[in-house]
Design a protein around this motif. Structure first.
Motif, short mmCIF file in Angstrom:
data_model
loop_
_atom_site.label_atom_id
_atom_site.label_comp_id
_atom_site.label_asym_id
_atom_site.label_seq_id
_atom_site.Cartn_x
_atom_site.Cartn_y
_atom_site.Cartn_z
N MET A 114 0.85 -1.20 0.00
CA MET A 114 0.00 0.00 0.00
C MET A 114 0.89 1.24 0.00
SD MET A 114 -3.03 0.93 2.69
CE MET A 114 -1.90 1.03 4.06
N SER A 115 0.64 2.16 -0.91
CA SER A 115 1.45 3.36 -1.01
C SER A 115 1.15 4.31 0.13
CB SER A 115 1.18 4.05 -2.36
OG SER A 115 -0.16 4.47 -2.44
N ALA A 116 2.07 5.29 0.34
CA ALA A 116 1.89 6.24 1.43
C ALA A 116 0.72 7.16 1.17
CB ALA A 116 3.18 7.04 1.62
N ASP A 117 0.40 7.37 -0.09
CA ASP A 117 -0.70 8.28 -0.43
C ASP A 117 -1.61 7.57 -1.43
OD1 ASP A 117 -2.30 10.49 -0.65
OD2 ASP A 117 -1.04 11.48 -2.16
N PRO A 118 -2.39 6.57 -0.98
CA PRO A 118 -3.20 5.77 -1.91
C PRO A 118 -4.29 6.61 -2.56
CG PRO A 118 -3.82 5.31 0.36
CD PRO A 118 -2.60 6.17 0.41
N VAL A 119 -4.58 6.27 -3.79
CA VAL A 119 -5.62 6.96 -4.54
C VAL A 119 -6.86 6.07 -4.56
CG1 VAL A 119 -6.28 7.89 -6.78
CG2 VAL A 119 -3.94 8.17 -5.95
N TRP A 120 -8.00 6.62 -4.24
CA TRP A 120 -9.24 5.87 -4.28
C TRP A 120 -10.34 6.77 -4.82
CZ3 TRP A 120 -12.75 8.45 -1.35
CH2 TRP A 120 -12.28 9.23 -0.28
N SER A 121 -11.41 6.14 -5.27
CA SER A 121 -12.54 6.90 -5.81
C SER A 121 -13.84 6.18 -5.47
CB SER A 121 -12.41 7.08 -7.33
OG SER A 121 -12.38 5.80 -7.97
N VAL A 122 -14.92 6.94 -5.43
CA VAL A 122 -16.24 6.38 -5.12
C VAL A 122 -17.05 6.29 -6.40
CG1 VAL A 122 -18.41 6.80 -3.89
CG2 VAL A 122 -16.22 7.26 -2.76
N ARG A 123 -17.73 5.18 -6.58
CA ARG A 123 -18.58 4.98 -7.75
C ARG A 123 -19.76 4.10 -7.38
NH1 ARG A 123 -17.91 -0.18 -9.26
NH2 ARG A 123 -15.87 -1.21 -9.00
N PRO A 124 -20.80 4.04 -8.24
CA PRO A 124 -21.93 3.16 -7.97
C PRO A 124 -21.54 1.68 -7.99
CG PRO A 124 -22.53 4.84 -9.56
CD PRO A 124 -21.04 4.92 -9.40
N LEU A 125 -22.24 0.90 -7.20
CA LEU A 125 -22.03 -0.54 -7.19
C LEU A 125 -22.36 -1.14 -8.55
CD1 LEU A 125 -21.81 -3.11 -5.07
CD2 LEU A 125 -24.27 -3.21 -5.49
N ARG A 126 -21.55 -2.12 -8.96
CA ARG A 126 -21.82 -2.90 -10.17
C ARG A 126 -22.08 -4.34 -9.77
NH1 ARG A 126 -16.23 -0.71 -12.78
NH2 ARG A 126 -16.84 1.49 -13.12
N ALA A 127 -22.67 -5.09 -10.68
CA ALA A 127 -23.01 -6.48 -10.38
C ALA A 127 -21.77 -7.28 -9.96
CB ALA A 127 -23.68 -7.13 -11.59
N ALA A 128 -20.64 -7.00 -10.58
CA ALA A 128 -19.42 -7.73 -10.26
C ALA A 128 -18.87 -7.39 -8.88
CB ALA A 128 -18.35 -7.47 -11.32
N ASP A 129 -19.39 -6.31 -8.26
CA ASP A 129 -18.90 -5.87 -6.96
C ASP A 129 -19.64 -6.51 -5.79
OD1 ASP A 129 -17.24 -3.98 -8.26
OD2 ASP A 129 -18.89 -2.52 -8.30
N ASP A 186 -12.46 -1.12 4.54
CA ASP A 186 -11.39 -2.08 4.82
C ASP A 186 -10.57 -1.56 6.00
OD1 ASP A 186 -8.88 -3.42 4.83
OD2 ASP A 186 -9.14 -3.94 2.73
N PRO A 187 -10.35 -2.39 7.05
CA PRO A 187 -9.62 -1.91 8.23
C PRO A 187 -8.26 -1.27 7.89
CG PRO A 187 -10.59 -4.04 8.68
CD PRO A 187 -10.83 -3.77 7.23
N ALA A 188 -7.60 -1.78 6.86
CA ALA A 188 -6.30 -1.23 6.49
C ALA A 188 -6.39 0.15 5.86
CB ALA A 188 -5.59 -2.19 5.53
N GLU A 189 -7.60 0.56 5.49
CA GLU A 189 -7.78 1.84 4.79
C GLU A 189 -8.55 2.86 5.63
OE1 GLU A 189 -6.35 2.42 2.05
OE2 GLU A 189 -5.79 0.41 1.35
N ARG A 190 -8.83 2.53 6.88
CA ARG A 190 -9.62 3.44 7.70
C ARG A 190 -8.80 4.67 8.08
NH1 ARG A 190 -12.31 -1.38 11.40
NH2 ARG A 190 -13.71 -2.14 9.76
N ASP A 218 -6.50 1.15 -6.19
CA ASP A 218 -5.52 0.19 -6.71
C ASP A 218 -6.19 -1.07 -7.24
OD1 ASP A 218 -3.37 1.85 -6.07
OD2 ASP A 218 -3.27 1.07 -4.01
N GLY A 219 -7.36 -0.89 -7.86
CA GLY A 219 -8.03 -2.02 -8.49
C GLY A 219 -8.78 -2.94 -7.56
N ARG A 220 -8.97 -2.57 -6.31
CA ARG A 220 -9.72 -3.42 -5.39
C ARG A 220 -10.68 -2.57 -4.58
NH1 ARG A 220 -7.89 -3.61 -0.05
NH2 ARG A 220 -6.11 -2.23 0.36
N LEU A 221 -11.70 -3.24 -4.03
CA LEU A 221 -12.68 -2.54 -3.21
C LEU A 221 -12.11 -2.26 -1.83
CD1 LEU A 221 -16.07 -4.34 -4.03
CD2 LEU A 221 -14.97 -2.43 -5.19
N VAL A 222 -12.20 -1.02 -1.40
CA VAL A 222 -11.71 -0.65 -0.07
C VAL A 222 -12.84 -0.12 0.81
CG1 VAL A 222 -9.38 -0.20 -0.88
CG2 VAL A 222 -11.06 1.66 -0.89
#
Length: 332
Positions: A1-16, A83-87, A57-61
């Motif tokens: 996990m990088s020191a400054d992780p990039v994340w974004s919010v989007r609507p749920l998809r069926a694959a999620d 995700d506890p690691a991302e709180r 980073d390509g995963r749900l957080v």
């Protein structure tokens, strides 16, 4: 996990859906994967509900959902999990701001009439409770948790079940929804009368019953025929005597553990030890089935069933808080 992780919010998809379920289940004191999967699937097709995920980073957080509660008409349920690691990075705040804001702007549900939105959180997550309280949710109900580790206790459980059944003057048998749906539904409706509820709204017991997993176990307590005595086998076939109590066990999907989803007694038969007897029989039934543990949560004001749990040897375990917030309608 990088020191400054990039994340974004989007609507749920069926694959999620599966990933979101595994995040949201972290907030629950019992296994509600089947309910979460249903609710998230509905939100994919119904504009009344809503579900979001946070991706990094390509995963749900993180994940969040708000949807109508079919068991308590006029109410909705909401959950936010990270995700506890991302709180501590603002992910939960971003999810909640976007989802709750959209829900309120829509008037809180069908027709924009407002209503109550609730959330049920494990009572060992004080940070989660504080987070909900920042959004105007307040605790209205607390259920305390209990657990019984079954290994090595079969002889003890047999003795306790036999004694409890004899004192209550009942026997306990196994029933199935397929063969006795009406009997089970009527017993559930009677036995639920007067029990403490997490919300003020009257629950739809038929909908609640239909939302149970298909592998749920139903044990009914009945007065035995005069020629028969109480039995702890939970296997006698009857169907001719009106049940006076019941316990419903729900197997967990992630562990060899079962959860007591409901225990109750017909109001005309309360105070006779029926609830204790049917719960004792349920612990024995689970033990004989090779289950490792049984859990339960009961309203902290329900002194009778809490005393019964302790008398049966159950020990404290995780419970849950119910928090609610009034959602203004569009007319408000």
């Amino acid at each position: 996990m990088s020191a400054d992780p990039v994340w974004s919010v989007r609507p749920l998809r069926a694959a999620d859906v599966d990933g979101a379920v595994e995040l949201l289940i972290r907030t629950s004191a019992s296994d509600i994967r089947h309910l979460l999967r249903t609710d998230l699937s509905v939100t994919l097709q119904d504009a009344v509900g809503g579900a979001l995920v946070a991706e990094g980073d390509g995963r749900l957080v993180g994940a969040a959902k708000v949807s109508d509660d079919p068991v308590f008409p006029g109410t909705a349920t909401a959950l936010v999990a990270v995700d506890p690691a991302e709180r501590g990075r603002g992910i939960g705040t971003a999810l909640a701001d976007r989802l709750i804001g959209a829900w309120e702007r829509a008037g809180g549900g069908r027709g924009g009439d407002g209503g109550t939105v609730s959330t049920m959180l494990r009572d060992d997550l004080p940070r989660g409770r504080a987070f909900a309280e920042r959004y105007g949710f307040g605790v209205v109900h607390h259920s305390v948790g209990f657990r019984f580790d079954l290994a090595g206790h079969q002889a003890e459980l047999e003795q306790r079940a036999r004694s409890a059944l004899e004192r209550a003057g009942v026997r306990v048998r196994l029933a199935t929804v397929l063969a006795e749906e009406r009997t089970i539904a009527e017993c559930l409706e009677r036995c639920g009368q007067g029990l403490p509820l997490p919300l003020d709204a009257r629950p739809d017991s038929g909908v609640w019953l239909a939302r149970l997993p298909s592998d749920s176990v139903f044990l009914l307590a009945e007065p035995p025929p005069p020629e028969e005595g109480p039995a702890a086998e939970a296997g006698a076939v009857s169907g001719t005597v009106r049940p006076v109590g019941m316990t419903i066990l729900v197997p967990r999907t992630d562990a060899n553990s079962w959860h007591v989803a409901f225990t109750g007694t017909d109001p005309d038969h309360r105070g006779r030890g029926v609830a204790t007897a049917v719960k004792a029989a349920s612990l024995l039934y689970a033990c004989r089935a090779g289950v490792e543990s049984v859990t339960a949560q009961n309203d902290e004001s329900n002194e009778h069933i809490i005393r019964a749990n302790r008398a049966l040897g159950m020990v404290p375990d995780v419970g849950y808080w119910t928090l609610v917030r009034r959602v203004p309608g569009s007319a408000d």
